[in-house]
Design a protein around this motif. Structure first.
Motif, PDB file in Angstrom:
ATOM      1  N   GLN A 251       0.776  -1.175   0.090  1.00 29.35           N
ATOM      2  CA  GLN A 251      -0.093  -0.017  -0.011  1.00 29.35           C
ATOM      3  C   GLN A 251       0.881   1.129   0.189  1.00 29.35           C
ATOM      4  O   GLN A 251       0.467   2.305  -0.727  1.00 29.35           O
ATOM      5  N   THR A 252       2.054   1.162   0.810  1.00 28.33           N
ATOM      6  CA  THR A 252       2.679   2.431   0.772  1.00 28.33           C
ATOM      7  C   THR A 252       3.576   2.837  -0.640  1.00 28.33           C
ATOM      8  O   THR A 252       3.601   3.696  -0.997  1.00 28.33           O
ATOM      9  N   VAL A 253       3.949   1.596  -1.169  1.00 26.62           N
ATOM     10  CA  VAL A 253       4.581   1.732  -2.664  1.00 26.62           C
ATOM     11  C   VAL A 253       3.450   2.294  -3.542  1.00 26.62           C
ATOM     12  O   VAL A 253       3.951   3.196  -4.480  1.00 26.62           O
ATOM     13  N   ARG A 254       2.222   2.016  -3.426  1.00 24.71           N
ATOM     14  CA  ARG A 254       1.185   2.367  -4.481  1.00 24.71           C
ATOM     15  C   ARG A 254       0.896   3.862  -3.856  1.00 24.71           C
ATOM     16  O   ARG A 254       0.977   4.742  -5.208  1.00 24.71           O
ATOM     17  N   VAL A 255       1.056   4.462  -2.669  1.00 25.66           N
ATOM     18  CA  VAL A 255       0.968   5.795  -2.550  1.00 25.66           C
ATOM     19  C   VAL A 255       2.254   6.619  -3.051  1.00 25.66           C
ATOM     20  O   VAL A 255       2.246   7.472  -3.698  1.00 25.66           O
ATOM     21  N   PHE A 256       3.401   6.138  -3.081  1.00 27.34           N
ATOM     22  CA  PHE A 256       4.825   6.613  -3.703  1.00 27.34           C
ATOM     23  C   PHE A 256       4.356   6.584  -4.929  1.00 27.34           C
ATOM     24  O   PHE A 256       4.692   7.834  -5.717  1.00 27.34           O
ATOM     25  N   GLN A 257       4.112   5.576  -5.789  1.00 20.99           N
ATOM     26  CA  GLN A 257       3.909   5.709  -7.221  1.00 20.99           C
ATOM     27  C   GLN A 257       2.970   6.530  -7.735  1.00 20.99           C
ATOM     28  O   GLN A 257       3.252   7.452  -8.554  1.00 20.99           O
ATOM     29  N   ARG A 258       1.953   6.799  -6.932  1.00 24.51           N
ATOM     30  CA  ARG A 258       1.033   7.917  -7.480  1.00 24.51           C
ATOM     31  C   ARG A 258       1.606   9.226  -7.359  1.00 24.51           C
ATOM     32  O   ARG A 258       1.553   9.983  -8.084  1.00 24.51           O
ATOM     33  N   ALA A 259       2.026   9.623  -6.113  1.00 23.17           N
ATOM     34  CA  ALA A 259       2.969  10.769  -5.941  1.00 23.17           C
ATOM     35  C   ALA A 259       4.132  11.172  -6.952  1.00 23.17           C
ATOM     36  O   ALA A 259       4.366  12.205  -7.370  1.00 23.17           O
ATOM     37  N   ALA A 260       4.680   9.984  -7.394  1.00 23.04           N
ATOM     38  CA  ALA A 260       5.800   9.926  -8.302  1.00 23.04           C
ATOM     39  C   ALA A 260       5.273  10.120  -9.962  1.00 23.04           C
ATOM     40  O   ALA A 260       6.025  10.001 -10.743  1.00 23.04           O
ATOM     41  N   GLY A 261       4.076   9.754  -9.964  1.00 24.52           N
ATOM     42  CA  GLY A 261       3.323   9.809 -11.303  1.00 24.52           C
ATOM     43  C   GLY A 261       3.861   8.410 -12.139  1.00 24.52           C
ATOM     44  O   GLY A 261       3.822   8.533 -13.419  1.00 24.52           O
ATOM     45  N   LEU A 262       4.105   7.326 -11.268  1.00 29.62           N
ATOM     46  CA  LEU A 262       4.349   5.940 -11.636  1.00 29.62           C
ATOM     47  C   LEU A 262       3.336   5.287 -12.020  1.00 29.62           C
ATOM     48  O   LEU A 262       2.091   5.515 -11.382  1.00 29.62           O
ATOM     49  N   PRO A 263       3.063   4.176 -12.706  1.00 25.01           N
ATOM     50  CA  PRO A 263       1.883   3.200 -12.878  1.00 25.01           C
ATOM     51  C   PRO A 263       1.646   2.706 -11.440  1.00 25.01           C
ATOM     52  O   PRO A 263       2.693   2.188 -10.783  1.00 25.01           O
ATOM     53  N   ILE A 264       0.489   2.916 -10.837  1.00 27.13           N
ATOM     54  CA  ILE A 264       0.275   2.489  -9.577  1.00 27.13           C
ATOM     55  C   ILE A 264       0.046   0.884  -9.518  1.00 27.13           C
ATOM     56  O   ILE A 264      -0.866   0.288  -9.947  1.00 27.13           O
ATOM     57  N   THR A 265       0.930   0.115  -9.195  1.00 29.52           N
ATOM     58  CA  THR A 265       0.987  -1.330  -9.085  1.00 29.52           C
ATOM     59  C   THR A 265       1.043  -1.855  -7.787  1.00 29.52           C
ATOM     60  O   THR A 265       0.552  -3.249  -7.626  1.00 29.52           O
ATOM     61  N   GLY A 266       1.728  -1.238  -7.004  1.00 26.90           N
ATOM     62  CA  GLY A 266       1.916  -1.857  -5.676  1.00 26.90           C
ATOM     63  C   GLY A 266       3.431  -2.585  -5.602  1.00 26.90           C
ATOM     64  O   GLY A 266       3.760  -3.106  -4.685  1.00 26.90           O
ATOM     65  N   ALA A 267       3.926  -2.858  -6.666  1.00 29.09           N
ATOM     66  CA  ALA A 267       5.153  -3.782  -7.176  1.00 29.09           C
ATOM     67  C   ALA A 267       6.409  -2.710  -7.190  1.00 29.09           C
ATOM     68  O   ALA A 267       6.130  -1.819  -7.899  1.00 29.09           O
ATOM     69  N   VAL A 268       7.411  -3.186  -6.838  1.00 30.23           N
ATOM     70  CA  VAL A 268       8.556  -2.329  -7.022  1.00 30.23           C
ATOM     71  C   VAL A 268       9.392  -2.829  -8.218  1.00 30.23           C
ATOM     72  O   VAL A 268      10.115  -3.746  -8.109  1.00 30.23           O
ATOM     73  N   ASP A 269       9.176  -2.401  -9.554  1.00 26.42           N
ATOM     74  CA  ASP A 269      10.092  -2.762 -10.755  1.00 26.42           C
ATOM     75  C   ASP A 269      11.204  -1.834 -10.988  1.00 26.42           C
ATOM     76  O   ASP A 269      11.645  -0.995  -9.797  1.00 26.42           O
TER      77      ASP A 269
END
Length: 290
Positions: A251-269
């Motif tokens: 869930q925290t990764v998803r929030v970071f991805q949203r803030a960073a403008g990345l695809p919101i997947t919850g996975a760290v690629d």
């Protein structure tokens, strides 16, 4: 480990300006019960010899993860840090601010099976070393040792639930330095292109995509991601992850991805990894909703 947690509780007490007492603990239990729609209840009989006499328990019908998210949404400003776990996210713990200081808060499966989740609240350990030693000795028994399989948080010893409801937590050594997973590598017919350089802020190189799965991923790369997320999420509060890639990390990764403008997947690629460990990574607010 006991000394580390004692110092952590001492720091929390210093921040709050006073040590919490039984009234603060009862108020925290009532607040938690109201937030989660739970009920105040007697602590399980297996908890009779652990913690302090003032300890409180709340029964909740939600699962551990749902209860954690509800507390995040309602009490984010009163939680000291990110949630931590010692058993692959099956139970999580934090510290909750009260009028008198921070109290210990743990969400775990109910060992009695009366509700789905048990909320366990307790006071920080005594600051006086002699008093602390007496409490620890009283909890541990004549030998001074904790019960087999128990987890010690300061002077609080948490006894695991019966085997049918819980899984033993990893040892502190394994938790601090989990074994790195190895993967078979099939040689390519042609020489592969060189991998992008690891960002300077990453303590370990990118080696795999990290994502939520039934067999939880763990290792130094997971710990590096968690610690970096904590640093960006709460720059003024140092924190340490647990090295397991569970729902909270996803869930925290998803929030970071949203803030960073990345695809919101919850996975760290690799793209998320590079952005996360870049010098230009943006701070973001802690997740409060699923």
């Amino acid at each position: 480990m006991k000394r580390v947690h004692t110092l952590a509780f001492a720091l929390l007490t210093a921040i709050a300006g006073a040590a919490p007492g039984g009234a603060d603990l009862k108020a925290a239990a009532l607040q938690t019960a109201q937030t989660l729609g739970g009920v105040l209840r007697d602590c399980p009989s297996s908890f009779a010899g652990i913690g302090l006499p003032e300890k409180q328990c709340v029964g909740v019908s939600d699962g551990v993860e749902d209860a954690r998210l509800k507390l995040n949404a309602a009490l984010a400003d009163d939680l000291y840090s990110v949630w931590r776990s010692r058993d692959e996210q099956r139970s999580v713990y934090n510290w909750l601010k009260t009028a008198g200081g921070y109290v210990y808060l743990r969400l775990q499966p109910d060992p009695d099976g009366r509700t789905q989740t048990l909320v366990y609240l307790d006071l920080p350990p005594a600051q006086d070393e002699s008093a602390q030693a007496q409490v620890t000795q009283a909890q541990a028994g004549p030998s001074g040792d904790a019960p087999a399989g128990a987890t010690r948080i300061g002077v609080v010893i948490l006894t695991p639930a019966p085997p049918v409801t819980t899984v033993p937590a990893p040892s502190p050594t394994a938790e601090a330095s989990p074994p790195a997973q190895t993967q078979a590598v099939t040689p390519a017919p042609t020489a592969p292109a060189p991998a992008p350089a690891t960002p300077d802020l990453a303590p370990v190189p990118f080696g795999r995509t990290l994502k939520l799965q039934n067999d939880r991923l763990h290792g130094p790369d997971v710990l590096a991601v968690q610690n970096r997320l904590i640093a960006l999420m709460r720059p003024q509060r140092a924190g340490q992850g647990d090295g397991w890639y569970g729902p909270a990390t996803t869930q925290t990764v998803r929030v970071f991805q949203r803030a960073a403008g990345l695809p919101i997947t919850g996975a760290v690629d690799r793209a998320t990894w590079n952005r996360l460990f870049s010098e230009g990574a943006m701070t973001f607010n802690a997740p409060v909703t699923p």
